[in-house]
Design an enzyme around this catalytic site. Structure first.
Site, PDB file in Angstrom:
ATOM      1  N   VAL A  56     -35.310 139.982  -0.267  1.00  0.00           N
ATOM      2  CA  VAL A  56     -34.027 139.330  -0.001  1.00  0.00           C
ATOM      3  C   VAL A  56     -34.305 137.843   0.150  1.00  0.00           C
ATOM      4  O   VAL A  56     -35.106 137.430   0.994  1.00  0.00           O
ATOM      5  CB  VAL A  56     -33.367 139.872   1.289  1.00  0.00           C
ATOM      6  CG1 VAL A  56     -32.087 139.108   1.598  1.00  0.00           C
ATOM      7  CG2 VAL A  56     -33.076 141.361   1.153  1.00  0.00           C
ATOM      8  N   ALA A 101     -36.539 134.106   3.563  1.00  0.00           N
ATOM      9  CA  ALA A 101     -36.575 135.329   2.752  1.00  0.00           C
ATOM     10  C   ALA A 101     -37.265 136.431   3.550  1.00  0.00           C
ATOM     11  O   ALA A 101     -37.843 136.168   4.609  1.00  0.00           O
ATOM     12  CB  ALA A 101     -37.337 135.074   1.450  1.00  0.00           C
ATOM     13  N   LYS A 102     -37.200 137.622   3.084  1.00  0.00           N
ATOM     14  CA  LYS A 102     -37.934 138.754   3.677  1.00  0.00           C
ATOM     15  C   LYS A 102     -37.952 139.857   2.626  1.00  0.00           C
ATOM     16  O   LYS A 102     -37.061 139.914   1.774  1.00  0.00           O
ATOM     17  CB  LYS A 102     -37.199 139.250   4.932  1.00  0.00           C
ATOM     18  CG  LYS A 102     -38.091 139.949   5.927  1.00  0.00           C
ATOM     19  CD  LYS A 102     -38.779 138.939   6.840  1.00  0.00           C
ATOM     20  CE  LYS A 102     -39.652 139.571   7.880  1.00  0.00           C
ATOM     21  NZ  LYS A 102     -40.201 138.566   8.800  1.00  0.00           N
ATOM     22  N   GLY A 103     -38.938 140.748   2.713  1.00  0.00           N
ATOM     23  CA  GLY A 103     -38.987 141.812   1.719  1.00  0.00           C
ATOM     24  C   GLY A 103     -39.850 142.951   2.181  1.00  0.00           C
ATOM     25  O   GLY A 103     -40.374 142.923   3.296  1.00  0.00           O
TER      26      GLY A 103
END
Ligand code: NAD
Length: 421
Positions: A56, A101-103
């Site tokens: 994301v 962001a992050k994932g």
């Protein structure tokens, strides 16, 4: 309340001070891009298995997006969305030139072998290499991933784009990791506490501390607080909780935890009920393990006057509102635990310049950034007569909105977002 609802709540509490329209709120809250990929991996026994991975990317107004990559069986898209936006606000609060962001990959890393994890990571990079990179989005370790995972990402990404250590941070030092990264979040927590207590006219040696979590963040925070003269009287981890009103010997506790895999059974303390740790009598409580641990169920029983958020999102909005009403002081996650991303930024800078900094330089520059951020938040909280979390969000939102405006997001109202300091 879901994690993303909590972030949206804090965001909206701040945006009210700015008089922001709902439309602008929506633009700033919604992630720019959500990438979801299917990753096919051959297990060691020859079986072909599929995993879902995603990233994301919340906002890039102030620079490339930045945030962790987690491997966990229940990677929750809602939580990842929330954590991606938290990264946008965190990088803006400490004024490093990044977005958020992050994932993650929905998998159980402990059930996969070393070579299966390597194949999974490389296959994930095959799917997302064109949307990450030093100028686009720079992942880092998070739950279930580590320096080894980052090394595989560098190697696989570099096959497509040439040698690119700056594609991720949190790497092994052998391929461009930064000195001081391991301790950075805990050290940032110490600097945040020192800055705050100086204004309160209190020395660390006058204060007692309780810390939830003894992993990367909790153990470094405990050690550095202890070395700075603070008395850490209780700590918990997954194995249980321990208490010594005279203060714990943190160096000895670290040796014990390393040898036994946890803090329970430490000779220099009594064991205690882990459920009572957060409500123990102390001056400073540092939740440094999990999100959503201070809630409407236990907030009224919290005795600490100061709460320093080492973990991401440890305080629910209901608990936060109660703490404000009670006159407790919360040093919020988007500032308190930002030391890790600040030193990640130093790692990226060193990689781009192909230059190595000494640990002393890393720590000194981290201190400067944390102190500046503290002064910026304090000024806004004072002029807006609000709590420190709202002050931090005001600072972050205005920095992101102004960057978007000057870059040409054609709406003058973005330029109006400027709180008075
Ligand atoms: P970690 O996995 O190294 O450590 C987590 C610790 O919490 C372990 O000691 C574990 O035993 C303990 N724990 C787990 N469940 C617990 C429970 N129910 N009660 C008490 N203790 C429990 O993780 P970390 O890197 O230290 O991260 C901790 C928190 O800080 C997370 O919220 C993370 O998102 C946040 N954070 C980490 C960093 C970083 O640089 N590592 C940076 C910013 C924020």
């Amino acid at each position: 309340m879901h994690a993303s609802e909590a972030t949206a709540y804090y965001f909206k509490r701040a945006s009210k001070h700015l008089g922001m329209s709902e439309r602008l709120e929506k633009i700033l809250i919604m992630p720019k891009r959500e990438v979801k990929v299917e990753i096919h991996v051959e297990l060691d026994n020859g079986e072909l298995v599929s995993f879902t991975g995603f990233r994301v990317q919340h906002d890039n107004s102030r620079g490339p997006m930045k945030g962790g990559l987690r491997y966990h069986p229940e990677v929750d898209p809602d939580e990842v969305n929330s954590l991606a936006s938290l990264m946008t606000w965190k990088t803006a609060v400490v004024n490093v030139p990044y977005g958020g962001a992050k994932g993650g990959i929905s998998c159980n890393p402990s059930a996969l072998s070393h070579s299966e994890l390597q194949r999974l990571t490389r296959a994930f990079v095959d799917e997302i290499h064109d949307v990450i990179g030093p100028t686009l989005d720079v992942p880092a370790p998070d739950m279930g991933t580590n320096a080894q995972t980052m090394a595989w990402i560098v190697d696989q990404y570099s096959k497509y784009h040439g040698w690119t250590p700056a594609v991720v941070t949190g790497k092994p030092v052998e391929i461009g990791g930064s000195k001081g990264r391991d301790a950075a979040t805990g050290r940032g927590i110490l600097f945040a506490i020192q800055a705050y207590m100086q204004d309160e006219g209190k020395a660390l040696s006058d204060l007692t501390f309780v810390i939830q979590g003894f992993g990367n963040v909790g153990s470094w925070a405990a050690l550095l607080i202890h070395q700075a003269g603070g008395k850490v009287i209780a700590i918990s981890d997954l194995t249980g909780a321990i208490h010594n009103p005279k203060g714990l010997d943190i160096e000895a506790l670290q040796r014990h935890a390393k040898e036994t895999g946890g803090i329970v059974g430490f000779a220099g303390a009594e064991s205690m009920d882990a459920a009572k740790l957060l409500t123990l009598e102390c001056d400073v409580l540092v939740p440094a393990a999990l999100g959503n641990v201070l809630t409407k169920e236990n907030a009224a029983d919290v005795k600490a006057k100061y709460i320093v958020e080492g973990a991401n999102g440890p305080t629910s909005p209901e608990a936060d509102e109660l703490f404000i009403k009670q006159g407790k002081h919360v040093i919020p996650d988007i500032f308190a635990n930002a030391g890790g991303v600040v030193v990640s930024y130093f790692e990226w800078v060193q990689n781009i310049q192909q230059f190595r900094w000494s640990e002393e330089r890393v720590n000194a520059e981290l201190r400067t950034i944390m102190m500046e951020a503290y002064q910026d938040i304090k000024a806004l909280a004072k002029s807006n007569k609000c709590d420190m979390r709202t002050g931090a969000f005001l600072l972050a939102i205005s920095r992101v909105a102004q960057a978007a405006a000057v870059r040409g997001l054609e709406n003058d109202s973005f330029c109006m977002i400027k709180p008075t300091a």
